[in-house]
Each structure stands twice: as C-alpha cells, then as structure tokens.
Enzyme design. Structure first.
Site, PDB file in Angstrom:
ATOM      1  N   HIS A   1      -7.377  -6.086   0.357  1.00 46.06           N
ATOM      2  CA  HIS A   1      -5.937  -5.250   0.143  1.00 46.06           C
ATOM      3  C   HIS A   1      -4.981  -6.068   1.068  1.00 46.06           C
ATOM      4  CE1 HIS A   1      -4.209  -1.731  -0.569  1.00 46.06           C
ATOM      5  NE2 HIS A   1      -4.054  -1.130   0.814  1.00 46.06           N
TER       6      HIS A   1
ATOM      7  N   SER B   1       0.912  -1.190  -0.016  1.00 46.42           N
ATOM      8  CA  SER B   1      -0.113   0.117  -0.056  1.00 46.42           C
ATOM      9  C   SER B   1       0.792   1.034  -0.112  1.00 46.42           C
ATOM     10  CB  SER B   1      -1.005  -0.025   1.323  1.00 46.42           C
ATOM     11  OG  SER B   1      -1.874   0.691   1.076  1.00 46.42           O
TER      12      SER B   1
ATOM     13  N   ASP C   1      -9.379  -5.575  -4.218  1.00 41.78           N
ATOM     14  CA  ASP C   1      -8.455  -5.031  -3.497  1.00 41.78           C
ATOM     15  C   ASP C   1      -8.707  -3.360  -3.810  1.00 41.78           C
ATOM     16  OD1 ASP C   1      -5.910  -3.905  -2.522  1.00 41.78           O
ATOM     17  OD2 ASP C   1      -4.927  -5.559  -3.312  1.00 41.78           O
TER      18      ASP C   1
END
Length: 297
Positions: free
Chosen positions: A275, A108, A248
């Site tokens: 995610h 991320s 995601d």
C-alpha cells in the site's frame, strides 16, 4: 538531501488548528500539497518524499488533517469527522498560504479527498493530481478486499467473517487475523521498520478513522461508506497520475477503475510494493513523481 529548509506552523481553522510542514524554498514552480491517508494517519510517512523538493525545485506542503497528529483532535465532536470538514480544512490551508496554483498528491484516503476536491470543489488551481494507492468506489474497494481475504488461511477467514457478522472487532483472534491481512497488503508493523519517520511516535486518529470509515479497511460503515466517485471522474480533465502496488489494498482492479475513468491519466504499477510504494520502492517513486511534476508544471 542535507540541510533541508523546513518551516512548520499552525493554521487557524474555526475553533481548531491545522499543523503544516513545508519543505524547501519557494520557487517559480507550483508547490506539491500532500494529503495523507487514514483518516487519521498523519503526515509523518510523507517525509520519505522530502527529497522531491530539491529534485523538482519546488516546495512540498504536508499537514496533519483535523483529528490526528499535531492538529486539533476534537474527538468529543465526532460529527466533525466527515468529508466536508476535511475539504473545508484543505481549502482553508490553501487560502492561508495564498496558493494560486499547485500540484496535489493524495495517498489512500488522501486520494479520496483529492478526488472529491477535483469533482466537488475547485480544479482551476490544480496543475496535476497524483492518486497514490487510492480508490474511487467504496463498493469496489470492499469487494476487492473481501476477495483478498479469501487468500488468508481458512481459520482467519472465518474469524473475520464472524467479526463482521457479530459486529465485534475486539476479539484477539480477529485482531491477529486483521494484523496478518494488513501486513500482506498494507505495510509491516511500524515498530519493525528501519525508517525513523515510520517508527516515530504519533497521535493516530482512531476516532476520526472509525467515525468516517469503520473498524477496519474492508468494513466501511462510517459516513464515507457511500463514497462513489468513479462516474464523476469523467469530467476531471486535470492531468492525473495513478500509482499503486501489485500487492496493494488498492488492487490493480481498484486502480484501473480510476485510470480508465479519468480522461487524461497515466498509471504506474509498482511490482514490489504493497500500500506504500513511496516507501517500499522509494527511489523509483521519487524518480517517477519528480519527472511527472516537471512535465506538468
């Protein structure tokens, strides 16, 4: 993996300190540095990858970035919470540990940090990079997440639209709608998890997140809101593995933009993940990551 060797400590970073956690014994194989998300999410969830140390015979190096976890949290100096500070902190850690070469995994926001490091700092020491559920363009990310919002119930869509237009992200109806969105595309509430590392109490970086990114995932209005690196990826020759989930926040469109732009890349799409594929499809993730590291030492 039982009886893991774990070394913890703190690295001086200017007037602050960075907490680090190293798993495994030092070997001839380059270590893997892990960059957590957020900003402000802490290293905790990366403990799900501890077994990679033994499986791939290398050290895993994870740390809490400035502004969260066990590291310094200078919330009274929010101007520190920007890309340059976190890049400097990363370089400071690498120098402190005297790392001459290493693999890099960013998840991320951590993937954004890895991309910026490869494009703007030093790539010579990086054997390979793993870009896990991340992004190369804040604009594309925002567009894709607003597309996902359209799959929410109409009342939740209106609540989110109103919150953005009024810049009021405190209303209970908004908080409920945002929580539903995050459950669909990010992860369950940590309190519901059976996994200890997810339930464990931690100091999340709320100020660092809101300063650098914004009030939520789809409204970037902090100092990272102009993050646009897709075009720059063409000059990154480092072997790269893109990993993401089918449901995601880093949608297949977002992940494909990274994959297409990188000249030396592979992409693994996890069919049952949001995610955090390294949690939701942990065994498969460990297997792919271990094989990747061995093939790129």
């Amino acid at each position: 993996m039982e009886n893991k060797t774990i070394n913890e400590g703190f690295v001086p970073f200017g007037n602050y300190q960075t907490y680090y956690r190293i798993v495994g014994e030092q070997t001839k194989n380059p270590p893997l540095i892990l960059l957590h998300g957020g900003p402000g999410s802490t290293h905790n969830y990366f403990e799900m990858l501890d077994d990679v140390a033994e499986l791939s015979q290398r050290q895993l190096i994870m740390y809490d970035q400035l502004g969260c976890g066990l590291s310094s949290i200078p919330d009274d100096e929010p101007n520190l919470y920007k890309a340059g500070t976190w890049l400097d902190e990363m370089e400071n850690l690498i120098a402190f540990l005297k790392l001459e070469e290493f693999h890099l995994l960013g998840q991320s926001w951590g993937g954004m940090l890895a991309i910026m490091y490869l494009c703007d700092r030093n790539v010579s020491a990086v054997k390979s990079v793993v870009l896990s559920s991340t992004l190369s363009s804040a604009k594309l990310w925002t567009s894709e997440l607003h597309r996902l919002i359209k799959y929410l119930p109409n009342d939740e869509q209106k609540v989110i639209q109103k919150a953005e237009s009024m810049q009021n992200f405190k209303d209970d109806s908004y908080l409920k709608a945002n929580a539903h969105f995050m459950k669909l595309y990010a992860s369950d509430d940590p309190k519901e998890s059976k996994v200890e590392v997810l339930r464990r109490s931690k100091r999340s970086g709320i100020v660092s997140y809101e300063t650098a990114w914004g009030p939520n995932e789809y409204t970037p209005q902090g100092n990272l809101s102009n993050y646009e690196y897709t075009a720059k990826l063409a000059r990154v020759k480092t072997p790269a593995l893109v990993m993401s989930g089918i449901n995601d926040l880093s949608t297949p469109v977002v992940s494909k933009a990274i994959f297409d732009a990188l000249p030396n890349s592979e992409w693994s799409l996890f069919s049952n993940s949001r995610h955090m594929p390294f949690i939701e499809e942990n065994k498969k993730y460990l297997q792919i990551l271990t094989e990747w590291l061995k093939n790129n030492d």
